[in-house]
Scaffold this motif. Structure first.
Motif, PDB file in Angstrom:
ATOM      1  N   ASP A   1      -3.650   5.189   6.368  1.00  0.00           N
ATOM      2  CA  ASP A   1      -3.366   5.944   5.145  1.00  0.00           C
ATOM      3  C   ASP A   1      -3.030   4.973   4.020  1.00  0.00           C
ATOM      4  O   ASP A   1      -2.280   4.004   4.232  1.00  0.00           O
ATOM      5  CB  ASP A   1      -2.185   6.897   5.358  1.00  0.00           C
TER       6      ASP A   1
ATOM      7  N   THR B   1      -5.521   8.226  -0.174  1.00  0.00           N
ATOM      8  CA  THR B   1      -6.824   8.164   0.481  1.00  0.00           C
ATOM      9  C   THR B   1      -6.646   7.477   1.830  1.00  0.00           C
ATOM     10  O   THR B   1      -5.514   7.220   2.267  1.00  0.00           O
ATOM     11  CB  THR B   1      -7.829   7.385  -0.384  1.00  0.00           C
ATOM     12  N   GLU B   2      -7.715   7.150   2.480  1.00  0.00           N
ATOM     13  CA  GLU B   2      -7.693   6.471   3.761  1.00  0.00           C
ATOM     14  C   GLU B   2      -8.514   5.193   3.689  1.00  0.00           C
ATOM     15  O   GLU B   2      -9.506   5.131   2.960  1.00  0.00           O
ATOM     16  CB  GLU B   2      -8.238   7.373   4.878  1.00  0.00           C
TER      17      GLU B   2
END
Length: 591
Positions: A321, A311-312
């Protein structure tokens, strides 16, 4: 007129220096500029100011004082001259035999690119095992510094560990370099009086670090060597090819050969293999039985070991990231990696080791490239022997004992390639220079015979002393001594022009051939002696100097000093003999 042409000949003898490229050209072009402009300036002053000064200071006439020493030399010379003029062919042949005897010394002199310049400092390189960590190498560096600083001759020690921040040197933590400043040699006390003795003592103390290779050079020399070879040595043989294992094998074979060649020392193979690498080789037949794709296994390995973006994360305006992977204890050895479960289409969980061969292999730590090809280098030094002789002997033995596979080749680089390049350049420009000098002499005298005896007289007399000086002092032939021979040739032509022009002047004034030859030899003995002795004594301090920075100029000065002395002793008898051999009553005479 003869003065202008003589200066033009000396200037022409400096022209080959401007053709030299690389370090030799950089080093000697300033000297050539200085000499050429000084000669042109002196010619202008001689033709303008000097006559005015002579008219001023000599307006009341000149009374020549009797010089007892010169009169004694002149008396002995006259008797020997009469003996030589009675046998001109015998004197010419005898001079040729003396030159031939001196040429027999050339194989014993040897050759090198440039004399090693003493910088008054040391550069010590420590090469540790390639897999050493930063923490361990950082512990060793201070201990080595302490040993280096323990010598009273050493003033300062600094070290460089690993690669620079700008990334211009692709090395690792296994490489530590030490700058060692040393006192002037006049201040050295204790048992060590020379740099080689100090290096030997340092190397003996550093034997306390087993498994570490130490190499000794100088700061500027190290930078030049690395720029020339791409490696950490002034001399290296490179094996070019595609397969790293084959390169490593051939490099080891060449290293074993070089270690047995006389004069070859400090032989080091630049290791390219030695970096532990995790190898996972998938068994396609095994995964096919479970219906698993290769891409699925590769993706699992990449995510589990290397990590994958899940995910971020946002922190105000910054975006990152978020990478997830297995905990270190599940990916820190081949056994744990083999236990990673791989899902199959049938719903089973099968360990990765059932699908792949997992092991630690010997991978590449560095890959060196040049001319769009991989290569491995074998570094070495030459000690106690001339560079050309040692490298050519090594080339022959490597050619006889190490067979190169198809598509693989050797390149002997560094100082040896510079030596061969300079040798090739001088081989082309030297004949052109001789031709230019001959054409200048032809335009001076208007015929071929007087330029011919001028060049022949110089060739038969000048090289004798230069060759003998190199042999006696144990100085190998180099670019420096080669340039010395060129300058020696130009200055020697000047003394020949002084004699031949005066003989022609006497003949134009009504003297017979034999009388003019003898009278010119006697009357021009003093200026010829002064020309030769001034050139020799002017460079005598450089020929005898031993301080820091004198190494490159010493061969140059040795050749000129000894060459001018041999030229003086031989030419005062040889030139009259040569003139007597070729002179005829109907000669075209130009002064």
């Amino acid at each position: 007129r003869p003065l202008v042409y003589a200066v033009a000949v000396i200037v022409a003898s400096f022209l080959p220096i401007y053709v030299l490229s690389g370090p030799s050209g950089t080093l000697f072009k300033p000297m050539a500029d200085t000499m050429v402009f000084a000669l042109i300036g002196s010619l202008i002053v001689t033709l303008t100011l000097l006559p005015v000064l002579c008219a001023w200071f000599m307006r009341n006439g000149v009374r020549e004082r009797r010089n007892a020493a010169f009169e004694a030399i002149k008396s002995h010379y006259t008797r020997c001259l009469d003996f030589c003029l009675a046998r001109p062919w015998a004197i010419t042949i005898a001079s040729g035999l003396v030159l031939a005897a001196s040429l027999l010394l050339i194989p014993r002199i040897g050759a090198e690119f440039m004399p090693q310049l003493d910088e008054g400092a040391l550069w010590v390189r420590a090469t540790m095992p390639y897999t050493i960590s930063f923490d361990e190498s950082a512990k060793i560096a201070p201990k080595v510094r302490a040993i280096l600083h323990s010598f009273p001759q050493v003033t300062t020690v600094t070290s460089e560990l690993g690669r620079p921040d700008d990334g211009t040197d692709s090395t690792g933590f296994f490489n530590v370099e030490f700058f060692v400043g040393i006192k002037p040699y006049s201040q050295w006390t204790g048992p060590y009086r020379t740099k080689p003795e100090l290096i030997a003592a340092i190397d003996k103390k550093l034997e306390a670090f087993p498994g570490i290779q130490f190499n000794y050079t100088q700061p500027a020399e190290d930078a030049v060597d690395e720029a020339e070879t791409g490696l950490k040595s002034a001399l290296a043989v490179k094996v070019f090819g595609s397969d790293l294992d084959t390169l490593q094998k051939k490099g080891k074979a060449i290293k074993q050969v070089l270690e047995k060649v006389r004069g070859i020392t400090d032989v080091t193979l630049v290791q390219e293999l030695g970096q532990p690498s995790l190898s996972i080789r998938i068994n396609r037949a095994a995964i096919a039985r479970y219906g698993v794709n290769v891409d699925d296994v590769n993706s699992l390995i990449t995510t589990a070991i290397g990590g994958d973006v899940a995910t971020e994360v946002m922190q105000q305006e910054k975006q990152f990231d978020l990478v997830v992977r297995l905990d270190r204890k599940y990916r820190d050895n081949p056994q744990e990696i083999g236990n990673i479960l791989v899902p199959t289409p049938g719903g089973q969980q099968v360990p990765l080791k059932e699908f792949a061969e997992i092991k630690v292999t010997n991978g590449a730590s560095f890959i060196y490239r040049e001319d769009n090809s991989r290569y491995i280098g074998v570094q070495f030094s030459v000690t106690g022997r001339d560079l050309a002789g040692a490298v050519e002997d090594a080339m022959k033995q490597v050619h006889d004992k190490v067979a190169m596979p198809q598509g693989y080749r050797l390149d002997w680089g560094g100082e040896y390639s510079e030596y061969t390049a300079s040798k090739g350049q001088l081989g082309v420009i030297l004949p052109l220079t001789l031709l230019t000098i001959f054409l200048l002499l032809f335009s001076l005298y208007g015929n071929f015979k007087f330029p011919f005896i001028t060049v022949l007289g110089v060739l038969l007399s000048a090289p004798i002393g230069g060759i003998a000086a190199l042999w006696i002092t144990g100085t190998p032939f180099s670019v420096s001594s080669g340039i010395g021979f060129l300058v020696l040739f130009g200055v020697s032509v000047l003394t020949a022009v002084v004699y031949i022009s005066y003989v022609n002047e006497l003949r134009l004034n009504g003297f017979g051939v034999a009388e003019a030859i003898r009278e010119a030899a006697v009357l021009r003995l003093r200026p010829i002696m002064m020309t030769a002795l001034v050139a020799a004594l002017g460079l005598l301090p450089a020929a005898l100097a031993t301080g820091v920075g004198t190494d490159t100029q010493k061969p140059f000065a040795l050749v000129i000093v000894w060459g001018m002395l041999s030229r003086l002793l031989v030419s005062v008898f040889l030139m009259p003999a040569l003139y007597a051999v070729v002179a005829r009553t109907d000669d075209r005479l130009e002064v």
